[in-house]
Design an enzyme around this catalytic site. Sequence first.
Site, PDB file in Angstrom:
ATOM      1  N   CYS A  85       6.440   3.531  -0.232  1.00 44.71           N
ATOM      2  CA  CYS A  85       6.457   3.296  -1.679  1.00 44.71           C
ATOM      3  C   CYS A  85       7.118   4.481  -2.385  1.00 44.71           C
ATOM      4  CB  CYS A  85       5.066   3.045  -2.196  1.00 44.71           C
ATOM      5  SG  CYS A  85       3.905   4.202  -1.538  1.00 44.71           S
TER       6      CYS A  85
ATOM      7  N   GLU B 166      12.872  -2.945  -6.483  1.00 39.46           N
ATOM      8  CA  GLU B 166      12.405  -2.322  -5.252  1.00 39.46           C
ATOM      9  C   GLU B 166      12.879  -3.134  -4.043  1.00 39.46           C
ATOM     10  OE1 GLU B 166       8.259  -2.511  -4.079  1.00 39.46           O
ATOM     11  OE2 GLU B 166       8.332  -0.364  -3.702  1.00 39.46           O
TER      12      GLU B 166
ATOM     13  N   LYS C  63      -9.991  -5.032   4.189  1.00 42.55           N
ATOM     14  CA  LYS C  63      -9.109  -6.150   4.569  1.00 42.55           C
ATOM     15  C   LYS C  63      -7.730  -5.533   4.772  1.00 42.55           C
ATOM     16  CE  LYS C  63      -6.150  -9.177   3.723  1.00 42.55           C
ATOM     17  NZ  LYS C  63      -5.055  -9.240   4.704  1.00 42.55           N
TER      18      LYS C  63
ATOM     19  N   GLU D  65      -5.074   8.201  -6.042  1.00 41.74           N
ATOM     20  CA  GLU D  65      -5.738   8.365  -4.750  1.00 41.74           C
ATOM     21  C   GLU D  65      -5.531   9.809  -4.311  1.00 41.74           C
ATOM     22  OE1 GLU D  65      -6.133   4.710  -2.091  1.00 41.74           O
ATOM     23  OE2 GLU D  65      -4.027   4.733  -2.669  1.00 41.74           O
TER      24      GLU D  65
ATOM     25  N   ASN E 104       2.470  -0.439   5.674  1.00 51.50           N
ATOM     26  CA  ASN E 104       3.450   0.633   5.904  1.00 51.50           C
ATOM     27  C   ASN E 104       2.824   1.965   6.296  1.00 51.50           C
ATOM     28  OD1 ASN E 104       2.488   1.064   3.351  1.00 51.50           O
ATOM     29  ND2 ASN E 104       4.454   1.670   2.492  1.00 51.50           N
TER      30      ASN E 104
ATOM     31  N   GLY F 109      -0.626  -7.249  -6.736  1.00 53.14           N
ATOM     32  CA  GLY F 109      -1.488  -6.353  -7.517  1.00 53.14           C
ATOM     33  C   GLY F 109      -1.896  -6.987  -8.838  1.00 53.14           C
TER      34      GLY F 109
ATOM     35  N   GLN G  52      10.288  -8.906   6.258  1.00 50.44           N
ATOM     36  CA  GLN G  52      10.920  -7.711   5.706  1.00 50.44           C
ATOM     37  C   GLN G  52      12.428  -7.763   5.931  1.00 50.44           C
ATOM     38  OE1 GLN G  52       9.226  -6.036   3.350  1.00 50.44           O
ATOM     39  NE2 GLN G  52      10.137  -4.204   4.226  1.00 50.44           N
TER      40      GLN G  52
ATOM     41  N   GLU H 290      -2.327   0.609  -6.457  1.00 52.45           N
ATOM     42  CA  GLU H 290      -1.190   1.463  -6.087  1.00 52.45           C
ATOM     43  C   GLU H 290      -0.071   0.509  -5.695  1.00 52.45           C
ATOM     44  OE1 GLU H 290      -0.630   4.579  -6.143  1.00 52.45           O
ATOM     45  OE2 GLU H 290      -2.620   5.410  -6.460  1.00 52.45           O
TER      46      GLU H 290
HETATM   47  P1  NDP Z   1       1.409  -7.314  -0.313  1.00 50.33           P
HETATM   48  O1  NDP Z   1       1.139  -7.101  -1.734  1.00 50.33           O
HETATM   49  O2  NDP Z   1       1.944  -8.623   0.126  1.00 50.33           O
HETATM   50  O3  NDP Z   1       0.093  -7.114   0.584  1.00 50.33           O
HETATM   51  C1  NDP Z   1      -0.770  -6.034   0.436  1.00 50.33           C
HETATM   52  C2  NDP Z   1      -2.154  -6.437   0.878  1.00 50.33           C
HETATM   53  O4  NDP Z   1      -2.659  -7.429  -0.009  1.00 50.33           O
HETATM   54  C3  NDP Z   1      -2.210  -7.073   2.281  1.00 50.33           C
HETATM   55  O5  NDP Z   1      -3.418  -6.700   2.900  1.00 50.33           O
HETATM   56  C4  NDP Z   1      -2.222  -8.554   1.954  1.00 50.33           C
HETATM   57  O6  NDP Z   1      -2.764  -9.363   2.982  1.00 50.33           O
HETATM   58  C5  NDP Z   1      -3.089  -8.574   0.719  1.00 50.33           C
HETATM   59  N1  NDP Z   1      -2.923  -9.745  -0.132  1.00 50.33           N
HETATM   60  C6  NDP Z   1      -1.870 -10.597  -0.199  1.00 50.33           C
HETATM   61  N2  NDP Z   1      -2.110 -11.562  -1.124  1.00 50.33           N
HETATM   62  C7  NDP Z   1      -3.330 -11.318  -1.645  1.00 50.33           C
HETATM   63  C8  NDP Z   1      -4.125 -11.945  -2.642  1.00 50.33           C
HETATM   64  N3  NDP Z   1      -3.699 -13.028  -3.279  1.00 50.33           N
HETATM   65  N4  NDP Z   1      -5.328 -11.424  -2.935  1.00 50.33           N
HETATM   66  C9  NDP Z   1      -5.770 -10.316  -2.302  1.00 50.33           C
HETATM   67  N5  NDP Z   1      -5.069  -9.681  -1.343  1.00 50.33           N
HETATM   68  C10 NDP Z   1      -3.855 -10.160  -1.018  1.00 50.33           C
HETATM   69  O7  NDP Z   1       2.325  -6.106   0.101  1.00 50.33           O
HETATM   70  P2  NDP Z   1       2.877  -5.696   1.525  1.00 50.33           P
HETATM   71  O8  NDP Z   1       1.773  -5.553   2.515  1.00 50.33           O
HETATM   72  O9  NDP Z   1       3.986  -6.640   1.830  1.00 50.33           O
HETATM   73  O10 NDP Z   1       3.403  -4.200   1.247  1.00 50.33           O
HETATM   74  C11 NDP Z   1       4.623  -3.926   0.676  1.00 50.33           C
HETATM   75  C12 NDP Z   1       4.460  -3.613  -0.788  1.00 50.33           C
HETATM   76  O11 NDP Z   1       3.421  -2.678  -1.023  1.00 50.33           O
HETATM   77  C13 NDP Z   1       5.701  -2.989  -1.333  1.00 50.33           C
HETATM   78  O12 NDP Z   1       6.115  -3.689  -2.465  1.00 50.33           O
HETATM   79  C14 NDP Z   1       5.324  -1.547  -1.684  1.00 50.33           C
HETATM   80  O13 NDP Z   1       5.940  -1.080  -2.811  1.00 50.33           O
HETATM   81  C15 NDP Z   1       3.859  -1.610  -1.872  1.00 50.33           C
HETATM   82  N6  NDP Z   1       3.227  -0.357  -1.456  1.00 50.33           N
HETATM   83  C16 NDP Z   1       2.809   0.528  -2.407  1.00 50.33           C
HETATM   84  C17 NDP Z   1       2.233   1.722  -2.077  1.00 50.33           C
HETATM   85  C18 NDP Z   1       1.732   2.668  -3.125  1.00 50.33           C
HETATM   86  O14 NDP Z   1       0.963   3.554  -2.800  1.00 50.33           O
HETATM   87  N7  NDP Z   1       2.092   2.540  -4.385  1.00 50.33           N
HETATM   88  C19 NDP Z   1       2.060   2.099  -0.656  1.00 50.33           C
HETATM   89  C20 NDP Z   1       2.521   1.107   0.246  1.00 50.33           C
HETATM   90  C21 NDP Z   1       3.075  -0.078  -0.149  1.00 50.33           C
HETATM   91  P3  NDP Z   1      -1.801 -10.092   4.038  1.00 50.33           P
HETATM   92  O15 NDP Z   1      -1.151  -9.016   4.818  1.00 50.33           O
HETATM   93  O16 NDP Z   1      -2.740 -10.919   4.822  1.00 50.33           O
HETATM   94  O17 NDP Z   1      -0.821 -10.897   3.244  1.00 50.33           O
END
Ligand code: NDP
Length: 495
Positions: free
Chosen positions: A283, A382, A174, A461, A151, A232, A330, A249
């Site tokens: 987020c 969310e 990554k 952060e 995002n 997470g 999404q 985060e």
């Molecule tokens: P995800 O948790 O699906 O993905 C985040 C990252 O983690 C991507 O790079 C993803 O790779 C990677 N990932 C996925 N599975 C694993 C795993 N098992 N082990 C290690 N890494 C992994 O979230 P989204 O990208 O879909 O983002 C949306 C979410 O993120 C929302 O729920 C939002 O709330 C949160 N968010 C929070 C923020 C904050 O600052 N608090 C800021 C922005 C978003 P891949 O893309 O290859 O699946």
Amino acid sequence: MEASYGLFIDGRWAAPPKAKRFETRNPATREPVGSFVSGTAEDAVRAVASAKKAFPGWRDTPAPKRGEILLTASRIMRERKEELGRLVTTEMGKVIGEGLGDVQESIDFIEYMSGEGRRLFGETVPSELRSKFCMTVRQPKGVVVCITPWNFPTAIPNWKIAAALISGNTVVLKPASNTARCGAEVVKVYEAAGVPPGVLNFVTGAGSIVGNALVSDPNVRAVSFTGGVETGREVYQLGAEGLKMVHLELGGKNPVILMDDADLPLALEGVLFGAFGTSGQRCTATSRLIVHEKVYATFLEMLVERLEQFTVGDPLNPKTGMGPVASADQERKILEYIAIGKKEAKLRCGGKKLTGGEYDRGYFLEPTIFETKHGTRISKEEIFGPVLSVIRVGTYEEAVRVANDVDYGLSSAIYTRDVNRAFRAIHDLEAGITYINAPTIGAEVQLPFGGVKNTGNGGREAGSVAIDEFTEIKTVFVDFSSKLQKAQIDTESSR
Ligand code: NDP
């Protein structure tokens, strides 16, 4: 035009022989944007090995020199702002003003962190003994893995990379698979700025494969992750096995409280931007509007009237109010929540996928408002899309109770002209960030960013505290008394 990328390991862009590939696509048109390596666990291990090899040299590079390289990176980013802003919009779908804003945030943060190279402060602390000097110094952790979401596809990688690098760590990035080209171009900026080979590495591929392998690698000392709560949690557990520092985060369910004395036209602009900026996929997005009953009907009418004129469409057109959502996934997830909302709450406007003409090429949804009671799923979970839940309350106390009764605690806001109530809200709201008379979005890089409860695990952060996540504190005692002095034993009274 689609571009093809390899992995970036040990200062070289290369694709492993016979590597499988995946594509990113423009969510407004579904046209391909970039082609990337579907990395394997072995690729992750190679990237970590490269970062490990580069660590001693980077650690010993004077921090102000590291800062100079970062400053060059921020200048290159500035020169490329227009191009990168368009890329953000093309790959992720946020409107062009916000795409450029994503890049501006990157520029600002890298520049800010470059100055940290001349600070990285420790402390000097008095000793309880004579002729003894005590201080702390910061040291890098080692190899840091950064896993980022789609995002903020340039800003979030930069928040992590710049803070990690200035602290003397080496990095493996990554990026989210959906926005891998933005991630790759960020890495190219650092490469062009003169970051030595191996100091910053880049691996693409499925999070469940590459991300997992990176987090589990025994040579990794810290992980900085932004994404969803479930991912997470998994990353935290994996990291815990190796006793790694894992910084998380995660999500939010951010409230705006609108009191009866609020400046309603001001609040209207704020709520529209907070709820529908980035198609609600921030987020910190305003996903709950908690309104005092005295202004409830008036404000809701103002909101709905404005939304009826809201333009959804081509995100590259500067006049567009809201672009597509980021992906088919999404879109499906948000439409599922809208269907839930239609059962448990009153749909006030929106609620549909847009179809016909340019809409058929991408993932366009109507900005959506539900009137709901507190406690429904749409008011507590969310959604991460352009869906706002509006909740009526009778008092400030009730508003705060509702605001706090969710699992998350990232951002929060109150509109009021009562200064005492504003300060009370700063005290009362369970969130990492509180805005007064402004919406829940609008982070500035020189201030800490993060939240409480399920939003994270306590770290922050941005701001100068960002370096706490990426440094170890070493405590140093220098005894210049030329005799053995025993702390806690040789006290003044025992002499
Ligand atoms: P995800 O948790 O699906 O993905 C985040 C990252 O983690 C991507 O790079 C993803 O790779 C990677 N990932 C996925 N599975 C694993 C795993 N098992 N082990 C290690 N890494 C992994 O979230 P989204 O990208 O879909 O983002 C949306 C979410 O993120 C929302 O729920 C939002 O709330 C949160 N968010 C929070 C923020 C904050 O600052 N608090 C800021 C922005 C978003 P891949 O893309 O290859 O699946």
